[in-house]
Design a protein around this motif. Structure first.
Motif: not given
Lengths: 408, 397
Positions: A256-264, A266-267, A326-336, A338-341
């Motif tokens: 499961v992966d989702s993201g909404i925004t609150y006041q700009g 992202a979750s 972690w998956i080859e095309h991604f990362y261990l972690a990303h920031g969040v 006003t952008d989701s990544a």
């Protein structure tokens, strides 16, 4: 496992964000970075960059609408606010002085660029040093005397470390997202379609106060074995695949992966679920989760100002017996934010030297998303959000891992 | 969206196939034919425009050129190469780390994977035959970073606007494309019914946005053209068209704008009607407002004929006596929003072409009464325009 500290530059994360203070602080950071970069101003047209620079809220729209119905920001060095050009004045910050609020520009159209040219000529001297995030061909045609450099460094530096109010927004967005997921998981049973889960989720996030939905929620049914999944360019797992009307079946493992925004802001919600009336992970599935939790715990122990991203990646690999979790095309972690990544990204193909230069500082936010793949057990993936504090870290997410148990 | 590539794309025949019709089967749309026709039109338009390579970043253009299913995210994306169309080789290269959702006509050797590293991206793209010696490269966006990337990849190329080529291919709709738009309109109309059924006094705009999102997702079409779907207008004081849903609760007897849209296989359908909240009989003033809106909409719809210009449409609007609307009132519809965009401030010189689908919108408002927004889709032909959306007007009929 508990947080070590919860102050950011000496200040606590407020229960509710002070939006006016947040926008003022962001404006000051942007101005500071403009000065550091020696720029006279910015022209911003990307949805998240404009949201950051102006604090304006606009309805979420498909990308095809977003380019025709753009909200545009023009930031002038030394000015008390960013100029906002929008078709949605109801989304402008209440404190924005009226002389900074303008009607929409249409940078896709030649006649729109005529208006942009007039605005730029009013605000800047000829030869002013301007940064931008994007350009349209109409702008290239209509602004032949203006040269633009990339605004990425200015925006990136301003956005990298969040203020306590920004962290409160991310936590609020995450709370809405998590509450909606309680309802979705409660309805999970064989015979539903993926889009049925989307329907429940979206209804709930808006009822709970989401400003917008940011991404078509993902409910990817994972293959048991890597070879059972789609062909990939790198041989690793394909994720995330777009949602369809596939019927969910007993025992399906879904990421499961989702993201909404609150006041700009992202979750980012990530969990692994199992379809069934009373789902119970197999021993191998549970072991994957235990490994995932061990990786996260090891990484969190190193989460404090001064640690490098490279050290976090190495810690995660060591906690997974030398295998990159972690998956080859991604990362261990990303920031969040006003952008989701967004930055900081840890463990990407930007490479070890990039990660080594990335040093944790108070106010940075990480979405930790290790993936544990024991081929034959459909893998385990979940995401948790933490913010780096003055002496450790603090969680911004709080959701159970059901049907997986243990760890914390 | 549920299937930009539509049935026939990638793994659709496998376990991932939809079974309930919206993404699984159609007796009127041949998706392989749809994609083949789009591809042929695109290469023809490139030849006509003298463009050797298209470097596309916008999801709608990528969908048009490749037919691949893409993950939907809201808002603009930074410009970056997501699809390259090379005229000399006749090949379409796609940014996709996997083949799921990729139509069979795009082979594994035409996929390049996601990268965060510009040097790796440049290296992947550098291997594409026909790019390095291109003379004219068309892009659908630009940025300072793109300037550097393109200068390295195709040092001899003039970078030009891809819009004329894309517009030539995309604007006149094929019968399959029209069938997709009509299917999307049907989903939007179903969402309108769900909204009407939820119009109880006390419900908030944001709750109604939730009802809308639930309705389209429940039909298997989970992504919205826009979340600007609901606007309640007050019976007292000034009336403005707001596009951002709030926690404002609807009062009985108020006029509320309902403007749902939907995608089917990437194609958009949209319409708007205005309803009275609660079991209330509209006031005479509300009826007059609705009548004015309807007449304005009809006048503009009737004028949507091949050859008509944006300036002429504005004159038609003005001839109704209504004030210029706050938004452009005519825009193209296809794989989402398209040009033309026509209003009193934009699109004066745009000229309508046969085969174009337009969303036509009328907004009239009177302070102290409320506002009425109506929108229909229309197909421009050489003769009579053909309305593609169907919905009654309920209490305001």
């Amino acid at each position: 496992m508990g947080e070590v500290g919860s102050l950011i530059a000496g200040a606590p994360i407020p229960a509710a964000p002070d939006l006016v203070r947040m926008r003022r602080d962001r404006g000051e950071k942007l101005q500071h970075q403009l000065g550091a970069a020696g720029l006279d101003g910015l022209v911003l047209m990307g949805t998240s960059a404009v949201a950051y620079a102006t604090g304006a809220v606009a309805p979420a729209v498909d990308s095809s609408h977003a380019v025709l119905d753009r909200t545009v920001a023009i930031v002038v060095s030394g000015a008390p606010a960013a100029h906002l050009f929008t078709a949605h004045p109801e989304g402008a910050p209440s404190e924005l002085p009226t002389e900074f609020l303008h009607g929409p520009l249409y940078p896709e159209l030649d006649e729109g660029v005529t208006t942009i040219k007039r605005a730029l000529d009013e605000l800047f001297e000829p030869g002013a040093r301007l940064g931008c995030d994007e350009l349209t061909h109409a702008m290239l045609r209509g602004l032949p005397d203006r040269e633009f450099t990339s605004a990425a460094a200015v925006l990136g530096a301003a956005k990298l470390c969040k203020t306590p109010d920004e962290l409160a927004c991310i936590r609020a967005a995450q709370r809405i997202n998590e509450l909606a997921m309680w309802d979705v998981q409660a309805m999970l049973r064989p015979g539903l379609r993926q889009t049925d889960l989307t329907a429940r989720f979206l209804r709930r996030v808006f009822e709970l106060g989401a400003t917008t939905n940011a991404i078509d929620p993902i409910w990817q049914v994972m293959p048991t074995m890597r070879a059972g999944g789609p062909w990939t360019t790198h041989g690793d797992i394909a994720f995330p695949l777009a949602t369809g009307d596939r019927l969910l079946r007993e025992g399906d493992v879904i990421w499961v992966d989702s993201g909404i925004t609150y006041q700009g802001y992202a979750s980012d919600f990530g969990r692994t679920w199992i379809v069934g009336a009373d789902p119970a992970p197999s021993a191998r599935q549970q072991a994957q989760f235990d490994r995932w939790a061990a990786v996260v715990e090891a990484v969190l122990e190193r989460c404090q100002p001064g640690t490098t991203a490279l050290e976090l990646g190495q810690t995660a690999i060591a906690a997974n017996e030398g295998v990159k979790p972690w998956i080859e095309h991604f990362y261990l972690a990303h920031g969040v934010g006003t952008d989701s990544a967004e930055m900081p990204l840890i463990g990407t193909d930007l490479g070890a030297s990039f990660d080594e230069r990335l040093i944790l500082q108070p106010g940075m936010v990480f979405v930790l998303e290790p993936v544990i793949w024991d081929d034959g057990a459909a893998g385990y993936r979940a995401e948790d959000i933490v913010a780096i504090t003055d002496d450790g870290w603090v969680p911004l997410s709080a959701h159970p891992y059901d049907p997986f148990v243990g760890a914390w | 969206m549920s299937a930009a590539g539509g049935p026939g794309a990638g793994s659709i025949a496998g376990a991932g196939a939809g079974v309930l019709g919206l993404t699984g089967a159609s007796d009127q749309i041949d998706f392989a034919r749809l994609r083949a026709e789009r591809r042929r039109r695109l290469f023809d338009a490139m030849a006509a425009g003298g463009v050797d390579v298209l470097v596309l970043g916008r999801p709608a253009n990528v969908a048009y050129a490749s037919g691949a299913q893409q993950l939907w995210t809201a808002g603009t994306r930074p410009f970056g190469p997501a699809c390259l169309v090379v005229r000399s080789t006749g090949r379409v290269h796609l940014l996709s780390t996997w083949d799921a959702g990729v139509p069979p006509e795009i082979g594994h050797d035409e996929l390049f994977g996601l990268s965060w590293n510009p040097a790796i991206l440049a290296s992947n793209l550098g291997a594409i035959a026909g790019l390095g010696d291109a003379a004219q490269v068309g892009t659908d966006g630009f940025s300072p970073g793109a300037r550097q990337l393109l200068a390295a990849l195709c040092p001899h190329a003039a970078v030009v606007d891809a819009a004329p080529v894309l517009s030539r291919a995309r604007t006149p709709k094929t019968p399959d494309e029209l069938a997709c738009i009509v299917s999307a309109a049907g989903i939007a109309e179903a969402a309108l019914s769900a909204l009407v059924a939820a119009l109880d006094p006390g419900v908030s705009e944001r709750q109604l946005l939730g009802v809308y999102a639930e309705a389209i997702a429940g039909l298997g079409a989970p992504t919205p053209p826009t979340e600007a779907v609901v606007c309640a207008t007050p019976r007292q004081g000034p009336v403005r068209l707001r596009r951002l849903a709030t926690d404002r609760c609807l009062a009985p007897g108020e006029l509320v704008v309902l403007n749902p849209g939907a995608f089917y296989a990437g194609y958009e359908g949209t319409l708007a009607r205005t309803w009275v909240v609660g079991a209330m009989v509209p006031s005479p003033a509300q009826r007059r407002l609705a009548q004015r809106s309807r007449e304005t909409l009809q006048a503009v719809l009737d004028a949507c004929r091949a050859g008509t210009t944006g300036a002429e449409l504005c004159r038609v609007w003005d001839s109704t006596g209504e004030a210029p609307p706050p938004e452009p009132f005519v825009r193209g519809v296809g794989l989402g929003a398209e040009l033309p965009l026509i209003g009193h401030r934009v699109g004066q010189s745009a000229q309508l072409a046969a085969g174009t689908v337009l969303a036509v919108t009328a907004w009239v408002a009177v302070d102290g009464v409320g506002g009425v927004l109506e929108q229909d889709l229309v197909l421009v032909t050489d003769g009579e325009p053909a309305r593609l959306t169907r919905y009654g007007r309920g209490p305001l009929a």
